[in-house]
Enzyme design. Sequence first.
Site, PDB file in Angstrom:
ATOM      1  N   HIS A  64      -6.128 -14.270  -6.267  1.00 34.23           N
ATOM      2  CA  HIS A  64      -7.137 -13.517  -5.504  1.00 34.23           C
ATOM      3  C   HIS A  64      -8.456 -13.639  -6.254  1.00 34.23           C
ATOM      4  CE1 HIS A  64      -4.165 -11.864  -2.735  1.00 34.23           C
ATOM      5  NE2 HIS A  64      -3.382 -11.724  -3.784  1.00 34.23           N
ATOM      6  N   GLY A  69      -7.321  -5.801  -3.452  1.00 29.71           N
ATOM      7  CA  GLY A  69      -7.385  -4.335  -3.393  1.00 29.71           C
ATOM      8  C   GLY A  69      -8.375  -3.893  -2.346  1.00 29.71           C
ATOM      9  N   GLU A  71      -6.370  -0.517  -2.538  1.00 34.04           N
ATOM     10  CA  GLU A  71      -5.549   0.351  -1.680  1.00 34.04           C
ATOM     11  C   GLU A  71      -5.627   1.824  -2.054  1.00 34.04           C
ATOM     12  OE1 GLU A  71      -3.573  -2.642  -2.917  1.00 34.04           O
ATOM     13  OE2 GLU A  71      -2.509  -3.297  -1.130  1.00 34.04           O
ATOM     14  N   THR A 100      -5.093  -7.368   0.806  1.00 36.56           N
ATOM     15  CA  THR A 100      -4.966  -6.352   1.844  1.00 36.56           C
ATOM     16  C   THR A 100      -6.278  -6.141   2.599  1.00 36.56           C
ATOM     17  OG1 THR A 100      -3.519  -5.253   0.265  1.00 36.56           O
ATOM     18  CG2 THR A 100      -4.038  -4.043   2.261  1.00 36.56           C
ATOM     19  N   TYR A 131      -3.946 -10.885   5.520  1.00 34.75           N
ATOM     20  CA  TYR A 131      -2.696 -10.118   5.589  1.00 34.75           C
ATOM     21  C   TYR A 131      -2.265  -9.875   7.037  1.00 34.75           C
ATOM     22  CZ  TYR A 131      -1.050  -7.741   1.274  1.00 34.75           C
ATOM     23  OH  TYR A 131      -0.455  -7.401   0.102  1.00 34.75           O
ATOM     24  N   HIS A 196       3.134 -13.110   2.177  1.00 33.22           N
ATOM     25  CA  HIS A 196       3.346 -11.979   1.268  1.00 33.22           C
ATOM     26  C   HIS A 196       4.554 -11.214   1.788  1.00 33.22           C
ATOM     27  CE1 HIS A 196       2.225  -7.922  -0.482  1.00 33.22           C
ATOM     28  NE2 HIS A 196       2.853  -7.557   0.615  1.00 33.22           N
ATOM     29  N   ARG A 228      10.414  -9.108  -6.184  1.00 36.33           N
ATOM     30  CA  ARG A 228       9.931  -7.731  -6.343  1.00 36.33           C
ATOM     31  C   ARG A 228      11.049  -6.690  -6.402  1.00 36.33           C
ATOM     32  NH1 ARG A 228       5.857  -5.455  -3.676  1.00 36.33           N
ATOM     33  NH2 ARG A 228       4.902  -7.261  -2.721  1.00 36.33           N
ATOM     34  N   ASP A 286      -0.627 -14.201  -8.738  1.00 37.24           N
ATOM     35  CA  ASP A 286      -1.184 -13.073  -7.963  1.00 37.24           C
ATOM     36  C   ASP A 286      -2.375 -12.474  -8.723  1.00 37.24           C
ATOM     37  OD1 ASP A 286      -1.269 -11.492  -5.704  1.00 37.24           O
ATOM     38  OD2 ASP A 286       0.320 -10.131  -6.333  1.00 37.24           O
ATOM     39  N   SER A 290      -4.667  -6.208  -6.773  1.00 41.65           N
ATOM     40  CA  SER A 290      -4.335  -4.889  -7.276  1.00 41.65           C
ATOM     41  C   SER A 290      -2.814  -4.776  -7.275  1.00 41.65           C
ATOM     42  CB  SER A 290      -4.959  -3.801  -6.404  1.00 41.65           C
ATOM     43  OG  SER A 290      -4.587  -3.969  -5.064  1.00 41.65           O
TER      44      SER A 290
END
Length: 380
Positions: A64, A69, A71, A100, A131, A196, A228, A286, A290
């Site tokens: 990114h 971010g 968020e 996002t 996104y 994602h 994750r 990544d 954020s």
Amino acid sequence: MLTLLKNAQLYSPSPKGKMDLLIANGKIAEIAPHIELKSNQALFSTLDLAGAILAPGFVDALVHFTGGGGEGGFAYRTAELSFDEAAPTGVTTLVGALGTDSVTRSPAQVLGKARELTAQGLSCYCYTGSYHLPVKTITGSIEQDIVLIPEMIGVGEIAIADHRASQASVQAFIEVVAEARVAGLLAGKKGISFFHVGDGKGKLSMLREIIAQSDLSITQLYPTHCNRNQALFNDALAFLNEGGAIDFTTSTIPQFIEEGEVSCPQALKTILDKGLAWQRVSFSSDANASLPLFNSEGELVGMQAGKLESLYEAARQAVQGYDVPLEVALSVISANPAKILGLTNKGKLAKGFDADMVVLAPDTLEIKQVIAKGQSIWAK
Ligand code: ZN
């Protein structure tokens, strides 16, 4: 300008033994056990690597670089990536994406940043889109962006299985993947669709639905964040077995691991132990995303930012802490992502490829020097 690197322990990323490597005009012109240049010494420079490891420059499929971010409101917007931060990490090829926020950040900003970092010496590409569906683009369509803009190699990162995703229908996703695919054909690119994947209950089921309900190939799909949690990791191993490519995120914080994230070195070790196709596995950083922490009520309780240097650190840990062979650890951050993304001049030390390479200390695997498009951009 010619540069001759002597006495390298060369990993292409496959181990090739002791080799010399000649760089001409930013490309690899020759690799051989002994290269002697007979012309006037003033016309070229020689660097004796004295047995140091020479590896491909690292390829990072998700950065990114305009910041991601936030968020948690505007106070949580993460910073842009600078060339000075990027150069020591060994990452010489970066693929940028929005996160996002596709309202106060745009695909045009991502493209501008890609051009900035490329002008400074790196190689940058980007995904068009965002996104959410319908995706944001520069020219008005995914197809035109990929066909008309050289840096645009696909669409992404599109969120699935996430409370932040657009919760769109299978048909809507099929149309996006199909458009990127056709545009890729027209432009001589892979036209990949980069996803994602959140911690939602659907895991990779949306990707299987895309394949089941269309004529599209699994090779057009590239899901990230597959480590994750344990359930998503298990589903990703199944997807790998079905012929798909999968990507793991190296930026992490201790709380993620405590909450069940599978660390990248552990993920790679598991794939090797199970005899799965590690050639379709990659790591990405990544970076500058954020890393939001949500509690069980879905409320944001904290925020950190992803780091580009985590890419190589995870590969190095896989070798030093998990007995993963160096060629495999290097492949997941070079040849594998380059192949999955269709970057035909990147990710390998071979004749005709771009002269992107990293010099590593043979004992500690510490990065000693980074060369991008034939130029030394950082040295310890
Ligand atoms: Zn993401």
